[in-house]
Design a protein around this motif. Structure first.
Motif, PDB file in Angstrom:
ATOM      1  N   ARG A  63      -2.015 -15.912   0.629  1.00 24.29           N
ATOM      2  CA  ARG A  63      -1.395 -15.047   1.619  1.00 24.29           C
ATOM      3  C   ARG A  63      -1.582 -13.601   1.191  1.00 24.29           C
ATOM      4  O   ARG A  63      -0.977 -13.139   0.229  1.00 24.29           O
ATOM      5  N   GLN A  64      -2.410 -12.905   1.985  1.00 27.75           N
ATOM      6  CA  GLN A  64      -2.656 -11.486   1.672  1.00 27.75           C
ATOM      7  C   GLN A  64      -1.372 -10.676   1.690  1.00 27.75           C
ATOM      8  O   GLN A  64      -1.118  -9.853   0.808  1.00 27.75           O
ATOM      9  N   ASP A  65      -0.538 -10.921   2.742  1.00 24.11           N
ATOM     10  CA  ASP A  65       0.681 -10.110   2.901  1.00 24.11           C
ATOM     11  C   ASP A  65       1.640 -10.282   1.726  1.00 24.11           C
ATOM     12  O   ASP A  65       2.391  -9.385   1.375  1.00 24.11           O
ATOM     13  N   MET A  66       1.626 -11.460   1.108  1.00 22.85           N
ATOM     14  CA  MET A  66       2.535 -11.692  -0.014  1.00 22.85           C
ATOM     15  C   MET A  66       1.829 -11.456  -1.344  1.00 22.85           C
ATOM     16  O   MET A  66       2.479 -11.293  -2.372  1.00 22.85           O
ATOM     17  N   GLY A  67       0.502 -11.504  -1.322  1.00 18.52           N
ATOM     18  CA  GLY A  67      -0.261 -11.441  -2.561  1.00 18.52           C
ATOM     19  C   GLY A  67      -0.006 -12.657  -3.437  1.00 18.52           C
ATOM     20  O   GLY A  67       0.024 -12.570  -4.666  1.00 18.52           O
ATOM     21  N   LEU A  68       0.215 -13.806  -2.763  1.00 19.41           N
ATOM     22  CA  LEU A  68       0.611 -15.028  -3.471  1.00 19.41           C
ATOM     23  C   LEU A  68      -0.156 -16.226  -2.921  1.00 19.41           C
ATOM     24  O   LEU A  68      -0.787 -16.147  -1.873  1.00 19.41           O
ATOM     25  N   ILE A  69      -0.035 -17.338  -3.646  1.00 15.77           N
ATOM     26  CA  ILE A  69      -0.504 -18.609  -3.100  1.00 15.77           C
ATOM     27  C   ILE A  69       0.715 -19.278  -2.467  1.00 15.77           C
ATOM     28  O   ILE A  69       1.783 -19.335  -3.081  1.00 15.77           O
ATOM     29  N   TRP A  70       0.530 -19.757  -1.258  1.00 15.16           N
ATOM     30  CA  TRP A  70       1.683 -20.214  -0.468  1.00 15.16           C
ATOM     31  C   TRP A  70       1.381 -21.575   0.137  1.00 15.16           C
ATOM     32  O   TRP A  70       0.236 -21.853   0.533  1.00 15.16           O
ATOM     33  N   ARG A  83       5.865 -21.300  -3.359  1.00 17.25           N
ATOM     34  CA  ARG A  83       5.076 -20.113  -3.707  1.00 17.25           C
ATOM     35  C   ARG A  83       4.619 -20.165  -5.155  1.00 17.25           C
ATOM     36  O   ARG A  83       5.379 -20.578  -6.036  1.00 17.25           O
ATOM     37  N   TYR A  84       3.386 -19.718  -5.364  1.00 14.12           N
ATOM     38  CA  TYR A  84       2.816 -19.649  -6.707  1.00 14.12           C
ATOM     39  C   TYR A  84       2.260 -18.241  -6.884  1.00 14.12           C
ATOM     40  O   TYR A  84       1.743 -17.651  -5.932  1.00 14.12           O
TER      41      TYR A  84
END
Lengths: 354, 148
Positions: free
Chosen positions: B101-108, B115-116
């Motif tokens: 997820r670009q908006d979170m800067g995370l793996i979702w 979330r990772y």
């Protein structure tokens, strides 16, 4: 006509059956309305059998054919979209009717002696209905179904001790693949209908020989008024079935069931994914549990607790000794109300969240 | 000698054990093949330990791509700084496939909001374990993901 009747009567004793129907009465009281929901569930099951058989004429199981065959059915086959839409809507309405039937039987304590077996077969039928829903959901082989099946079978896989073999048994391997689809197809159209039919036969037979339960009323031991089963109750039943059929037709035509996107084993789960509404409350609770509670994985804890709750609910006639003695058992009423509120609240929360 | 004192008893016992043993063996002869039949054979495909995912230029900074690692999905992430990272894309919670997820800067994970972080560590939601990390090797502009 008369001779035909006599011919059969001499061989299968029709007159005994007619005598039985003649004397069958249905009690009348302010909770009588709940008597109809078992019948509505039965009617929707019959719709499922017929629409399911029709779908079988075009459906081709298999990872490369299932989605395509449903697409063909919905776009090329005359009224194919309608038959599929009816099957999907009727499945959902059947589970809704079964929920209402179950909770009304629970709250009126109709499970009490001597109807324990009727309750247990009813609960098994209810679990079977959920299993029908879960297995049928995968058959179109679309994205939502693929991930729902991954999650659902993974949950089965986290059952202590038997989890892993159970997961392989369900999936036909370690992963959800075309092998899983073949198995679910077998479950959905052969194994489950066979078990369901036997259970349903016992359930209906018991309802016939024991008659309708009347609400627990320890203070006033009054006799309820009643109406003849035939034709009075049967006609009311049929009228309601007609109304349900109309509702079903309106839903199926104006809100046709979507097919979605074909399952891709190498794609991310889409945002906003959620299971069918009747699994939503469990889904939401699993989502809200932290990764670990004390030393247990949150997911395992949730599954074990739901499992225990379901098992206790199934054996409630043996736990609620008071109502079997004809006394009020308020505790079990509160448990039932709590269960209803719990399910409704978490369903709404899950619905809003997705 | 003892046998003679109660010949009927021992005979009956013998018959009881023989018969119940026979019934058990008969049931096993029926159910064992059925259970074994339901247990699918292991498909022995070549064990994949490395896979070519593409060229460096194929991936934009701040993006994630799902790739096939044998019969499992993997996720290749190119961070904002242009660093490559690869993990198993199977969520450790309930087996869904995760996404970047670009908006979170995370793996979702869309299934249960797990979330990772970009090291694959489970940082929020229900996942109980980190994602399995793979090695990223860059050879002549080509990205190779390997499993140790």
């Amino acid at each position: 006509m008369n001779r035909l009747y006599q011919w059969f009567d001499e061989r299968v004793s029709l007159s005994a059956f007619i005598e039985f129907i003649k004397h069958k009465e249905v009690p009348k009281h302010r909770h009588s309305v709940w008597y109809y929901f078992g019948g509505v569930t039965l009617f929707l099951f019959i719709v499922q059998v017929f629409s399911g058989i029709l779908l079988l004429f075009y459906y081709r199981p298999g990872a490369d054919t299932a989605f395509e065959s449903i697409k063909f059915l919905m776009t090329k086959v005359q009224f194919g979209w309608l038959i599929r839409s009816i099957h999907s809507w009727s499945a959902n309405l059947m589970i809704l009717a079964a929920f209402i039937h179950m909770f009304s039987v629970y709250l009126t304590k109709a499970y009490r002696k001597p109807r324990e077996i009727t309750w247990i077969t009813g609960m098994l039928l209810f679990f079977m209905a959920l299993a029908f829903g879960f297995s049928g959901y995968l058959l179109p082989w679309n994205e939502l179904a693929f991930f729902a099946t991954k999650v659902g079978t993974d949950i089965a896989g986290s059952v202590p001790l038997i989890g892993k073999p159970l997961l392989v048994l369900l999936r036909g391997g370690d992963n959800v693949t075309g092998a899983t689809l073949s198995r679910f197809f077998g479950f959905h159209v052969a194994l489950f209908p066979a078990i369901f039919t036997v259970l349903l036969g016992i359930h209906l037979f018991l309802v016939q020989i024991q008659g309708m339960s009347t609400p627990l009323n320890p203070k006033e031991d009054k006799k309820y008024d009643s109406m003849p089963f035939f034709p009075n109750f049967v006609l009311r039943d049929l009228l309601l079935w007609l109304i349900v059929l109309n509702i079903l037709a309106v839903l199926a035509v104006f809100f046709p069931w979507e097919l979605g996107v074909k399952a891709d084993l190498f794609a991310s789960a889409p945002a906003g994914i959620s299971p069918e509404w009747y699994f939503l409350f469990m889904f939401q609770v699993l989502k809200m549990l932290p990764s670990h509670v004390w030393f247990i994985e949150g997911e395992v804890l949730g599954i074990v607790l739901f499992g225990i709750a379901g098992a206790l609910w199934t054996v409630v006639p043996f736990l609620d000794k008071k109502s079997s003695r004809g006394q009020q058992s308020r505790f079990f009423t509160y448990v039932g109300i709590f269960a209803i509120i719990f399910i409704i609240v978490f369903t709404i929360v899950g619905w809003l969240a997705s | 000698m003892d046998n003679q004192s109660s010949p009927n008893g021992t005979k009956r016992d013998f018959l009881k054990y023989a018969l119940s043993g026979g019934i058990l063996a008969w049931l096993a002869a029926i159910f064992y093949p059925i259970l074994a039949y339901l247990n699918p054979p292991k498909v022995t495909g070549a064990q994949v330990t490395s896979v070519k995912v593409g060229k460096i230029g194929d991936f934009e900074n701040d993006s994630g791509t799902i790739f096939r690692f044998g019969n499992q999905p993997g996720i290749l992430i190119k961070t904002k700084d242009g660093e490559f990272k690869a993990f198993s894309a199977t969520c450790t919670h309930l087996d869904c496939t995760v996404q970047y997820r670009q908006d979170m800067g995370l793996i979702w994970c869309a299934c249960h909001n797990g979330r990772y972080d970009l090291s694959g560590r489970n940082i929020a939601g229900p996942p109980p374990r980190p994602l399995e990390a793979y090695n990223v090797i860059i050879k002549n502009d080509e990205i190779l993901v390997t499993k140790s």
